[in-house]
Design an enzyme around this catalytic site. Sequence first.
Site, PDB file in Angstrom:
ATOM      1  N   CYS A 184      -2.675 -21.064 -12.617  1.00  0.00           N
ATOM      2  CA  CYS A 184      -1.875 -19.865 -12.321  1.00  0.00           C
ATOM      3  C   CYS A 184      -2.754 -18.653 -12.058  1.00  0.00           C
ATOM      4  O   CYS A 184      -2.373 -17.731 -11.358  1.00  0.00           O
ATOM      5  CB  CYS A 184      -0.946 -19.583 -13.494  1.00  0.00           C
ATOM      6  SG  CYS A 184      -1.869 -19.430 -15.032  1.00  0.00           S
ATOM      7  N   LYS A 186       9.242 -29.197 -24.661  1.00  0.00           N
ATOM      8  CA  LYS A 186       9.661 -29.970 -23.481  1.00  0.00           C
ATOM      9  C   LYS A 186       8.467 -29.967 -22.538  1.00  0.00           C
ATOM     10  O   LYS A 186       8.239 -29.011 -21.803  1.00  0.00           O
ATOM     11  CB  LYS A 186      10.870 -29.295 -22.830  1.00  0.00           C
ATOM     12  CG  LYS A 186      11.878 -30.253 -22.212  1.00  0.00           C
ATOM     13  CD  LYS A 186      11.360 -31.014 -21.020  1.00  0.00           C
ATOM     14  CE  LYS A 186      11.392 -30.187 -19.759  1.00  0.00           C
ATOM     15  NZ  LYS A 186      10.601 -30.829 -18.697  1.00  0.00           N
ATOM     16  N   GLU A 236       3.188 -18.194  -3.505  1.00  0.00           N
ATOM     17  CA  GLU A 236       2.294 -19.003  -4.335  1.00  0.00           C
ATOM     18  C   GLU A 236       2.298 -20.450  -3.824  1.00  0.00           C
ATOM     19  O   GLU A 236       3.355 -21.054  -3.685  1.00  0.00           O
ATOM     20  CB  GLU A 236       2.755 -18.985  -5.796  1.00  0.00           C
ATOM     21  CG  GLU A 236       1.810 -19.742  -6.713  1.00  0.00           C
ATOM     22  CD  GLU A 236       2.336 -19.867  -8.139  1.00  0.00           C
ATOM     23  OE1 GLU A 236       3.500 -20.248  -8.322  1.00  0.00           O
ATOM     24  OE2 GLU A 236       1.558 -19.571  -9.073  1.00  0.00           O
ATOM     25  N   GLU A 240       5.282 -16.803 -19.062  1.00  0.00           N
ATOM     26  CA  GLU A 240       4.047 -16.777 -18.270  1.00  0.00           C
ATOM     27  C   GLU A 240       4.378 -17.479 -16.961  1.00  0.00           C
ATOM     28  O   GLU A 240       4.582 -18.696 -16.939  1.00  0.00           O
ATOM     29  CB  GLU A 240       2.920 -17.469 -19.038  1.00  0.00           C
ATOM     30  CG  GLU A 240       2.506 -16.631 -20.238  1.00  0.00           C
ATOM     31  CD  GLU A 240       1.589 -17.333 -21.220  1.00  0.00           C
ATOM     32  OE1 GLU A 240       1.154 -18.456 -20.947  1.00  0.00           O
ATOM     33  OE2 GLU A 240       1.311 -16.735 -22.266  1.00  0.00           O
TER      34      GLU A 240
HETATM   35  N1  LIG Z   1       1.357 -17.377 -15.938  1.00  0.00           N
HETATM   36  C1  LIG Z   1       0.842 -18.439 -16.527  1.00  0.00           C
HETATM   37  O1  LIG Z   1       0.198 -18.353 -17.564  1.00  0.00           O
HETATM   38  C2  LIG Z   1       1.034 -19.808 -15.921  1.00  0.00           C
HETATM   39  C3  LIG Z   1       0.271 -20.872 -16.381  1.00  0.00           C
HETATM   40  C4  LIG Z   1       0.428 -22.123 -15.799  1.00  0.00           C
HETATM   41  C5  LIG Z   1       1.341 -22.304 -14.772  1.00  0.00           C
HETATM   42  N2  LIG Z   1       2.067 -21.251 -14.341  1.00  0.00           N
HETATM   43  C6  LIG Z   1       3.003 -21.433 -13.222  1.00  0.00           C
HETATM   44  O2  LIG Z   1       3.668 -22.667 -13.351  1.00  0.00           O
HETATM   45  C7  LIG Z   1       3.998 -23.180 -12.083  1.00  0.00           C
HETATM   46  C8  LIG Z   1       3.583 -24.624 -11.994  1.00  0.00           C
HETATM   47  O3  LIG Z   1       4.145 -25.355 -13.049  1.00  0.00           O
HETATM   48  P1  LIG Z   1       5.482 -26.215 -12.904  1.00  0.00           P
HETATM   49  O4  LIG Z   1       5.617 -26.692 -11.485  1.00  0.00           O
HETATM   50  O5  LIG Z   1       5.509 -27.212 -14.007  1.00  0.00           O
HETATM   51  O6  LIG Z   1       6.624 -25.136 -13.166  1.00  0.00           O
HETATM   52  P2  LIG Z   1       8.190 -25.361 -13.227  1.00  0.00           P
HETATM   53  O7  LIG Z   1       8.781 -24.017 -13.427  1.00  0.00           O
HETATM   54  O8  LIG Z   1       8.673 -26.178 -12.105  1.00  0.00           O
HETATM   55  O9  LIG Z   1       8.409 -26.267 -14.522  1.00  0.00           O
HETATM   56  C9  LIG Z   1       7.946 -25.854 -15.792  1.00  0.00           C
HETATM   57  C10 LIG Z   1       8.800 -26.491 -16.866  1.00  0.00           C
HETATM   58  O10 LIG Z   1      10.119 -25.968 -16.792  1.00  0.00           O
HETATM   59  C11 LIG Z   1      11.050 -27.033 -16.829  1.00  0.00           C
HETATM   60  N3  LIG Z   1      12.250 -26.574 -16.127  1.00  0.00           N
HETATM   61  C12 LIG Z   1      12.481 -26.552 -14.795  1.00  0.00           C
HETATM   62  N4  LIG Z   1      13.701 -26.011 -14.544  1.00  0.00           N
HETATM   63  C13 LIG Z   1      14.240 -25.678 -15.742  1.00  0.00           C
HETATM   64  C14 LIG Z   1      15.475 -25.097 -16.150  1.00  0.00           C
HETATM   65  N5  LIG Z   1      16.390 -24.717 -15.270  1.00  0.00           N
HETATM   66  N6  LIG Z   1      15.683 -24.909 -17.469  1.00  0.00           N
HETATM   67  C15 LIG Z   1      14.755 -25.276 -18.386  1.00  0.00           C
HETATM   68  N7  LIG Z   1      13.578 -25.842 -18.061  1.00  0.00           N
HETATM   69  C16 LIG Z   1      13.322 -26.037 -16.761  1.00  0.00           C
HETATM   70  C17 LIG Z   1      10.313 -28.174 -16.157  1.00  0.00           C
HETATM   71  O11 LIG Z   1      10.914 -29.410 -16.465  1.00  0.00           O
HETATM   72  C18 LIG Z   1       8.929 -28.004 -16.748  1.00  0.00           C
HETATM   73  O12 LIG Z   1       8.840 -28.556 -18.039  1.00  0.00           O
HETATM   74  C19 LIG Z   1       3.301 -22.274 -11.088  1.00  0.00           C
HETATM   75  O13 LIG Z   1       4.213 -21.344 -10.584  1.00  0.00           O
HETATM   76  C20 LIG Z   1       2.269 -21.565 -11.939  1.00  0.00           C
HETATM   77  O14 LIG Z   1       1.852 -20.318 -11.447  1.00  0.00           O
HETATM   78  C21 LIG Z   1       1.942 -20.017 -14.886  1.00  0.00           C
HETATM   79  O1  LIG Z   2      -6.025 -18.615 -23.392  1.00  0.00           O
HETATM   80  S1  LIG Z   2      -6.325 -19.727 -22.529  1.00  0.00           S
HETATM   81  O2  LIG Z   2      -6.273 -20.940 -23.274  1.00  0.00           O
HETATM   82  O3  LIG Z   2      -7.595 -19.525 -21.896  1.00  0.00           O
HETATM   83  C1  LIG Z   2      -5.127 -19.823 -21.335  1.00  0.00           C
HETATM   84  C2  LIG Z   2      -5.490 -20.295 -20.131  1.00  0.00           C
HETATM   85  C3  LIG Z   2      -4.556 -20.388 -19.131  1.00  0.00           C
HETATM   86  C4  LIG Z   2      -3.295 -20.005 -19.406  1.00  0.00           C
HETATM   87  C5  LIG Z   2      -2.291 -20.092 -18.333  1.00  0.00           C
HETATM   88  O4  LIG Z   2      -2.745 -20.722 -17.211  1.00  0.00           O
HETATM   89  C6  LIG Z   2      -2.928 -19.538 -20.639  1.00  0.00           C
HETATM   90  C7  LIG Z   2      -3.878 -19.452 -21.629  1.00  0.00           C
END
Ligand SMILES: NC(=O)c1ccc[n+]([C@@H]2O[C@H](COP(=O)([O-])OP(=O)(O)OC[C@H]3O[C@@H](n4cnc5c(N)ncnc54)[C@H](O)[C@@H]3O)[C@@H](O)[C@H]2O)c1
Ligand SMILES: O=S(=O)(O)c1ccc(CO)cc1
Length: 484
Positions: free
Chosen positions: A286, A176, A388, A252
């Site tokens: 993130c 998704k 955040e 994550e």
């Molecule tokens: N820790 C990591 O590796 C990492 C990496 C990238 C982003 N992030 C985090 O992601 C966030 C930004 O991304 P975002 O705005 O897309 O996140 P989000 O949580 O709003 O959405 C992520 C996904 O979850 C889906 N989703 C939302 N509510 C849901 C539910 N109730 N059930 C199932 N699916 C649902 C969304 O449609 C989307 O596909 C930031 O908080 C960032 O820190 C973390």
């Molecule tokens: O392993 S990586 O591809 O470098 C990677 C980068 C970012 C994140 C989450 O933001 C996860 C994996």
Amino acid sequence: MKQFLNFINGEFVATAKTFDNRNPATNEVVGQVHEAGQAEVDAAVAAGRAALKGEWGTMSVVKRAELLHAVADEINRRFDDFLAAELADTGKPRSLASHIDIPRGAANFKIFADIVKNVPTESFQMTTPDGGTAISYGLRTPLGVVGVICPWNLPLLLMTWKVGPALACGNTVIVKPSEETPATATLLGEVMNAVGVPKGVYQVLHGFGPGSAGEFITKHPGVNGITFTGETRTGEAIMAAAAKGVRPVSFELGGKNAGIVFADADFDKAIAGITRSAFENCGQVCLGTERVYVQRPIFDKFVAALKAKAEGLKIGGPDMPGVGIGPLISAEHKQKVMGYYAKAKAEGATVITGGGEPAMTGEYANGHFVQPTIWTGLPESASVIREEIFGPCCHIAPFDTEEEAIALANATDYGLATTVWTQDLGKAHRMAAAIEVGLCWINSWFLRDLRTAFGGSKASGIGREGGVHSLEFYTELRNVMVKL
Ligand SMILES: NC(=O)c1ccc[n+]([C@@H]2O[C@H](COP(=O)([O-])OP(=O)(O)OC[C@H]3O[C@@H](n4cnc5c(N)ncnc54)[C@H](O)[C@@H]3O)[C@@H](O)[C@H]2O)c1
Ligand SMILES: O=S(=O)(O)c1ccc(CO)cc1
């Protein structure tokens, strides 16, 4: 107008309900996304389960690995298509997407295929109570149908980072993508068909979270596990959904990462590093740094140098010459980030630079651009230091001692990443041991070796993925004991 269809059982499937896909650099509608409902989720789960029982389920690891190498090669052959799709979805600088997102997105298939092909399972020999011998060995089996719920900040990279190991381990996946970035996941369906990945192994369902595809996938009893990258609050909702049936999750989540700069750091390298960690991808990483702590003797010099770097970043669309900072992902996200810019001022911040919207003209006049922003002077209780933001901004505060820096870094519910700048190796190792995070960079940031563990502690995640650690989530480890 582009149509982003669902990819179910090897076929592209339209639905009656669609929503707009916009280019964040221009705010133009560039496509229509076909939202999956419960019926499409049921169909995808059935196809994923059937694939586990078919050719995919009995395929040798070697053959699977060959197919995944072919997937990577085909992404690279269609590099320009993937790049164009990612740029239209995110508006990020072309240089960034072409050096990180697309090549790393392709590499994830090869790397995890090779890891799964080469990693042994454990085996022990023991003496039994009757004086005989027994040997036990581990047998890894796939988890089953895995739900892969993705964010929008690094769409292809973060999706393949989960799909690569899931498929290498013999699972089937239902992806998704974020509603904001449907393009590259859809394109990957074409790649899967082109190289002969069996139907039902890789599937894509579009939509939102609650009351839409996200919720329907994560609540579906035929989904055996869920791997999710996104906000911590969303993680809580998915964890509740996964509790039914006690299905495993790998999370994550969000972060509020500290960057710590000691007076003995290589100053220019620290400035270059924090410039990247605070502003790269318009702060939508993130792992990015939104709290910077700088040792007092170099505080003023550091603030002035980071200000100069931030002001030197050219804001614009993917192909603007010399562009360093693109748009935020959406109007909604811009509103959130601008809300924090206003809050910082209201809470008494000194705005060192930025704090507003840049004046954009021409095709980018309606894009979701904001100025890179630096604040000082806020108490640690301020919203922009606690929450955040996920934008191109940071607060810089001074510290005096190592102990103080550790306490400041740890004073958060999150525990994803930190970056520490010092030339004192002993101090670097002490900091790495004391800061409560999953990832600690010393004199670097976002430097990755894909064999290493990746994930967050505290509210930043559950579990680790990366290298052999991915096998812990994507397989069940069965122990077989043989009495000889
Ligand atoms: N820790 C990591 O590796 C990492 C990496 C990238 C982003 N992030 C985090 O992601 C966030 C930004 O991304 P975002 O705005 O897309 O996140 P989000 O949580 O709003 O959405 C992520 C996904 O979850 C889906 N989703 C939302 N509510 C849901 C539910 N109730 N059930 C199932 N699916 C649902 C969304 O449609 C989307 O596909 C930031 O908080 C960032 O820190 C973390
Ligand atoms: O392993 S990586 O591809 O470098 C990677 C980068 C970012 C994140 C989450 O933001 C996860 C994996």
